[in-house]
Design an enzyme around this catalytic site. Structure first.
Site, PDB file in Angstrom:
ATOM      1  CG  HIS A 129      -5.815   2.049 -15.420  1.00  0.00           C
ATOM      2  ND1 HIS A 129      -6.202   2.320 -16.827  1.00  0.00           N
ATOM      3  CD2 HIS A 129      -6.678   2.634 -14.554  1.00  0.00           C
ATOM      4  CE1 HIS A 129      -7.063   3.338 -17.001  1.00  0.00           C
ATOM      5  NE2 HIS A 129      -7.385   3.444 -15.605  1.00  0.00           N
ATOM      6  CG  LEU A 130      -0.206   5.089 -14.850  1.00  0.00           C
ATOM      7  CD1 LEU A 130       1.072   5.784 -15.237  1.00  0.00           C
ATOM      8  CD2 LEU A 130      -0.228   5.085 -13.336  1.00  0.00           C
ATOM      9  N   GLY A 131      -5.151   6.022 -15.163  1.00  0.00           N
ATOM     10  CA  GLY A 131      -6.450   6.793 -15.697  1.00  0.00           C
ATOM     11  C   GLY A 131      -6.467   8.150 -15.032  1.00  0.00           C
ATOM     12  CD  GLU A 156      -3.038   1.247   0.993  1.00  0.00           C
ATOM     13  OE1 GLU A 156      -3.878   2.156   0.674  1.00  0.00           O
ATOM     14  OE2 GLU A 156      -3.827   0.259   1.107  1.00  0.00           O
ATOM     15  N   GLY A 214      -6.933   4.949  -1.469  1.00  0.00           N
ATOM     16  CA  GLY A 214      -7.046   3.404  -1.603  1.00  0.00           C
ATOM     17  C   GLY A 214      -8.429   3.051  -1.830  1.00  0.00           C
ATOM     18  CG  HIS A 225       0.641 -13.312   2.070  1.00  0.00           C
ATOM     19  ND1 HIS A 225       1.129 -11.941   1.875  1.00  0.00           N
ATOM     20  CD2 HIS A 225      -0.876 -13.088   2.471  1.00  0.00           C
ATOM     21  CE1 HIS A 225       0.335 -10.982   2.516  1.00  0.00           C
ATOM     22  NE2 HIS A 225      -0.756 -11.660   2.702  1.00  0.00           N
TER      23      HIS A 225
END
Length: 140
Positions: free
Chosen positions: A107-109, A63, A83, A90
């Site tokens: 993905h970079l929206g 995270e 988030g 794991h």
């Protein structure tokens, strides 16, 4: 390069000094054109009672990497990343040493981002794979 800003590693590490990343010993070690890398110790702060790296610690590392990487792609004066969902598989127990996590974008929206995080042990073996989805919100 996917990052709109590229602060120094010291600047990024200072952001986590008095919160979860700092408490767990997470240290950012590399910023590339399309990835961000950090290490985390496997010690009394990050182990579960059976002496293995706690799955939740893996998720904190994932995270942290995904959220910081996403934040570096936006104008943080105008937007924020939060988030929406994270998952982690794991794959291999770790008893000691350092684990190294590296995140890369999937993905970079404009309103969402998805990042993959691979966490490996000191032998370079994949211990955990994670994916985080983040919302990109306009600040009001």
């Amino acid at each position: 390069m996917v990052f709109s800003q590229k602060p120094s590693l010291n600047q990024i590490n200072q952001m986590g000094k008095n919160n979860m990343p700092g408490f767990l010993g997470i240290v950012f070690t590399e910023i590339g054109d399309d990835h961000l890398t950090a290490t985390m110790p496997v010690d009394e702060r990050t182990k579960q009672p059976m002496g293995l790296l706690h799955g939740g610690a893996n998720v904190v590392l994932a995270e942290t990497l995904g959220s910081v990487a996403a934040s570096l792609t936006i104008d943080m004066n105008k937007q924020a990343c939060v988030g929406l969902e994270i998952n982690a598989n794991h794959l291999k127990g770790v008893k000691s040493g350092l684990v190294t996590g590296t995140t890369t974008p999937i993905h970079l929206g404009k309103s969402t981002q998805v990042w993959e995080i691979k966490i490996k042990n000191e032998q370079g073996q994949l211990c955990c794979i994670s994916r985080i989805t983040l919302a990109i919100l306009d600040k009001k």
